[in-house]
Design a protein around this motif. Structure first.
Motif, PDB file in Angstrom:
ATOM      1  N   VAL A 255       0.636  -1.240  -0.065  1.00 49.91           N
ATOM      2  CA  VAL A 255       0.017   0.020  -0.056  1.00 49.91           C
ATOM      3  C   VAL A 255       0.906   1.161   0.007  1.00 49.91           C
ATOM      4  O   VAL A 255       0.528   2.204  -0.639  1.00 49.91           O
ATOM      5  CB  VAL A 255      -1.059   0.051   1.084  1.00 49.91           C
ATOM      6  CG1 VAL A 255      -1.623   1.255   1.351  1.00 49.91           C
ATOM      7  CG2 VAL A 255      -1.911  -1.016   1.177  1.00 49.91           C
ATOM      8  N   ILE A 256       2.124   1.393   0.811  1.00 52.10           N
ATOM      9  CA  ILE A 256       2.632   2.448   0.954  1.00 52.10           C
ATOM     10  C   ILE A 256       3.756   2.645  -0.299  1.00 52.10           C
ATOM     11  O   ILE A 256       4.481   3.611  -0.284  1.00 52.10           O
ATOM     12  CB  ILE A 256       3.306   2.559   2.378  1.00 52.10           C
ATOM     13  CG1 ILE A 256       4.394   1.432   2.453  1.00 52.10           C
ATOM     14  CG2 ILE A 256       2.412   2.326   3.578  1.00 52.10           C
ATOM     15  CD1 ILE A 256       5.358   1.784   3.710  1.00 52.10           C
ATOM     16  N   GLN A 257       3.983   1.594  -0.975  1.00 50.88           N
ATOM     17  CA  GLN A 257       4.957   1.643  -2.041  1.00 50.88           C
ATOM     18  C   GLN A 257       4.886   2.848  -3.045  1.00 50.88           C
ATOM     19  O   GLN A 257       6.124   3.441  -3.193  1.00 50.88           O
ATOM     20  CB  GLN A 257       5.190   0.394  -2.966  1.00 50.88           C
ATOM     21  CG  GLN A 257       6.307   0.170  -3.800  1.00 50.88           C
ATOM     22  CD  GLN A 257       6.137  -1.094  -4.557  1.00 50.88           C
ATOM     23  OE1 GLN A 257       5.232  -1.953  -4.289  1.00 50.88           O
ATOM     24  NE2 GLN A 257       7.365  -1.416  -5.034  1.00 50.88           N
ATOM     25  N   PRO A 258       3.711   3.112  -3.431  1.00 52.14           N
ATOM     26  CA  PRO A 258       3.764   4.213  -4.415  1.00 52.14           C
ATOM     27  C   PRO A 258       3.902   5.758  -3.842  1.00 52.14           C
ATOM     28  O   PRO A 258       4.188   6.640  -4.463  1.00 52.14           O
ATOM     29  CB  PRO A 258       2.254   4.437  -4.917  1.00 52.14           C
ATOM     30  CG  PRO A 258       1.672   2.911  -4.541  1.00 52.14           C
ATOM     31  CD  PRO A 258       2.670   2.250  -3.315  1.00 52.14           C
ATOM     32  N   VAL A 259       4.122   5.701  -2.343  1.00 52.41           N
ATOM     33  CA  VAL A 259       3.857   7.048  -1.653  1.00 52.41           C
ATOM     34  C   VAL A 259       5.590   7.327  -1.458  1.00 52.41           C
ATOM     35  O   VAL A 259       6.334   6.492  -0.778  1.00 52.41           O
ATOM     36  CB  VAL A 259       3.230   7.095  -0.181  1.00 52.41           C
ATOM     37  CG1 VAL A 259       3.357   8.491   0.406  1.00 52.41           C
ATOM     38  CG2 VAL A 259       1.938   6.563  -0.436  1.00 52.41           C
ATOM     39  N   LEU A 260       5.886   8.362  -2.126  1.00 55.13           N
ATOM     40  CA  LEU A 260       7.395   8.726  -1.942  1.00 55.13           C
ATOM     41  C   LEU A 260       7.806   9.046  -0.603  1.00 55.13           C
ATOM     42  O   LEU A 260       7.244   9.830   0.254  1.00 55.13           O
ATOM     43  CB  LEU A 260       7.547   9.738  -2.804  1.00 55.13           C
ATOM     44  CG  LEU A 260       9.044  10.465  -3.018  1.00 55.13           C
ATOM     45  CD1 LEU A 260       9.984   9.341  -3.696  1.00 55.13           C
ATOM     46  CD2 LEU A 260       9.007  11.632  -3.862  1.00 55.13           C
TER      47      LEU A 260
END
Length: 605
Positions: A255-260
């Motif tokens: 879930v957090i992978q796309p969040v820089l």
């Protein structure tokens, strides 16, 4: 450097030996000269017999005495017996004589002194030169030990090679230790099971975010609690528990992978923290919704009551880590008091909410010990003649400022501090005492059960024993459970409701009507009451689709023998529409506001 010492010792020993030889060899030559003189005297001794003057000295004699011994003095003692008194017989007469030693002594001195001096000069010079070179080497080696670049590597100098080899070995060991230290430092800030940062890394990065020089910078803290870990460890073993925790971490990473810039940490056995730069509310909405979907899918796939809970809060520069963590804990605890896999967000600074766990624990224990719980009641208006009244019991928690603690916060902290069961028992006991005092047999009293009650077998045992004590009182009790709680914990919910029926009490499903899944739940549970969700009632008079849905619920419930009560009724038009649908009762501010149970005497018409 130690290898040069035997050479110096050998040089000194050789010098001493040559010095001794330079003394002994000339002495030996002079000694042999004296012995030769003695032989010559012995050869010419018969001349004394024929000589008219018997006292005449032969060549090589220093003194002569016939018949009388000479004095015992030996002035050339270094020649030993050769320079001592000698004795011969001359015609039966003893003759005593002494050899001349001056020439032999002079010969010895003339030979030994130059040789000894030359030996001292040669070996002394060699030794001094060796010492100077040795001292230079020692200084060179010392400098080389301190600085390997100071050396000029020579194939013929094993000591220098050894020192440089020692430096290389030391450099290699230092690099190895540095690498091990780096790995240990990384491991010291990394969780071994999940490969996430550990709580030390989390506190370090949290502190850096809170001390950011950019006062406008904002960040978000998310804490995910893997609530099924203990149960999984107990039922399936620690290996399965580790796998469950790794699965939760995998979902969080996805879930957090796309969040820089998002970074995750394992800060306790069950808690995973995520630090994300950005505003809290939009991040919570997007990440919380997506992660809840994944957790719900995982829950159903592995047949869990709940996969995890989530709590969000905002970080601002200048805040203390303790304030942020307390708000995140409160958000997480509020999520645990709601539907499975849910999330909550806490943004504001409130005095009561900013209390730490120890302060909350102390206050809650004081409430429990001093019965500082106020019971409130909100009755429903029953339309069917002869049907007992329905009165819902609420709990308020007075504070020291003549006000009340926020109820959601209290229940959240009870869940967080594992005190829910104690408070639930206390509330039920206080309710039963006041019901007995009122002696109102025509009324039924509804008590709300929290999700924690489904997870505690000891609570179910306690409740069953309590209900069996007085069946007359038990028959007037109704226990409410929210629809979303039963939907996600159906097996445990059915077990609780069956126990309640077996003891003679009744059950109700509150906040009912979230979707068509409600009909399946109604068939599975078959409660005595269902309470329509206030959201269904809110715009009921304007929404024909909603009206049709409510009619279907009322029709099916009554066919199954369930009474239908509508919650949240605030206007006369809402009440009129509901009555036209033949609901059994209405409840809300239009009918009555919550009042103190101690002074309640029934609903006034």
């Amino acid at each position: 450097m130690r290898e040069t010492r035997p050479f110096g010792q050998a040089l000194l020993l050789a010098g001493i030996i040559f010095l001794l030889l330079s003394l002994l060899l000339p002495w030996w030559a002079s000694y042999r000269f004296l012995l030769h003189q003695d032989q010559l005297i012995d050869r010419h001794f018969p001349l004394l017999v024929t000589s008219e003057n018997h006292t005449a000295l032969l060549p090589g004699m220093a003194e002569l005495s016939i018949g009388h011994p000479l004095a015992a003095d030996n002035q050339a003692w270094w020649f030993g017996r050769a320079a001592a008194n000698h004795q011969r017989l001359l015609e039966q007469t003893p003759v005593f004589y002494r050899l001349e030693t001056r020439a032999a002594t002079m010969q010895w001195m003339l030979l030994s002194l130059p040789l000894s001096l030359a030996c001292l000069l040669v070996f002394g010079g060699l030794y001094l030169r060796w010492r100077r070179e040795n001292n230079d080497k020692e200084q060179h080696y010392r400098a080389l030990l301190l600085d390997p670049e100071a050396g000029q590597l020579s194939v013929r100098d094993p000591v220098e090679q050894g020192i440089l080899g020692l430096h290389q070995s030391h450099r290699h060991e230092l690099e190895t230790l540095q690498q091990q230290l780096t790995e240990a430092h990384q491991q010291g800030h990394q969780d071994s099971l999940t490969a996430l940062g550990n709580r030390y890394a989390f506190r370090r990065d949290l502190g850096l975010m809170l001390t950011d020089d950019n006062k406008l910078a904002t960040a978000t803290l998310l804490i995910v609690r893997a609530s099924a870990l203990q149960d999984t460890n107990t039922r399936l073993g620690f290996q399965a528990g580790d796998q469950y925790l790794q699965d939760i971490v995998r979902l969080i990473r996805k879930v957090i992978q796309p969040v820089l810039g998002a970074r995750a940490y394992r800060i306790s056995g069950t808690d995973i923290a995520v630090l994300i730069k950005g505003q809290c509310e939009p991040l919570a909405q997007s990440l919380g919704t997506q992660l809840r979907q994944d957790l719900t899918h995982y829950q159903h796939l592995h047949e869990l009551d709940c996969a995890a809970y989530m709590g969000f809060t905002q970080l601002l520069p200048g805040q203390s880590p303790e304030q942020v963590l307390i708000r995140a804990d409160i958000a997480l605890a509020q999520a645990q008091g709601g539907e499975p896999n849910g999330w909550r967000i806490v943004l504001k600074h409130q005095g009561d909410e900013d209390l730490g766990e120890s302060q909350w624990r102390q206050r809650l224990q004081t409430m429990l010990a001093e019965d500082r719980i106020q019971l409130m009641v909100q009755p429903a208006q029953i339309r069917k003649p002869g049907m007992p009244g329905y009165n819902e019991i609420y709990s308020h928690f007075p504070n020291d400022n003549d006000g009340y603690y926020p109820t959601t916060t209290v229940f959240a902290m009870l869940q967080r501090l594992d005190l829910s069961m104690l408070f639930e028992q206390k509330i039920i006991e206080m309710t039963l005492r006041q019901i007995v005092e009122k002696n109102m047999p025509a009324q039924r009293w509804a008590l709300n059960l929290t999700p924690a009650s489904l997870q505690q077998n000891s609570f179910l045992i306690w409740l069953e024993r309590l209900l069996l004590r007085d069946t007359n009182i038990t028959s007037n009790l109704v226990f409410e459970l929210d629809e979303h709680v039963l939907e996600h914990q159906l097996v445990a919910g059915k077990r609780l409701l069956e126990m309640i029926r077996r003891c003679g009490a009744r059950s109700a499903v509150s906040k009912f009507g979230h979707g068509y899944g409600s009909f399946r739940l109604l068939k599975e549970v078959k409660p005595d009451y269902i309470k329509l969700d206030a959201q269904l009632v809110k715009h009921l008079e304007e929404d024909s689709t909603n009206q049709q849905f409510v009619r279907m619920i009322v029709d099916l419930a009554q066919r199954l023998g369930c009474h239908v009560i509508a919650e949240g009724v605030e206007t006369g038009e809402q009440k009129r529409v509901l009555e036209s649908m033949h609901v059994d009762g209405v409840q809300g501010y239009l009918i009555a506001k919550p009042s103190d149970l101690a002074s309640f005497r029934g609903l006034a018409f």
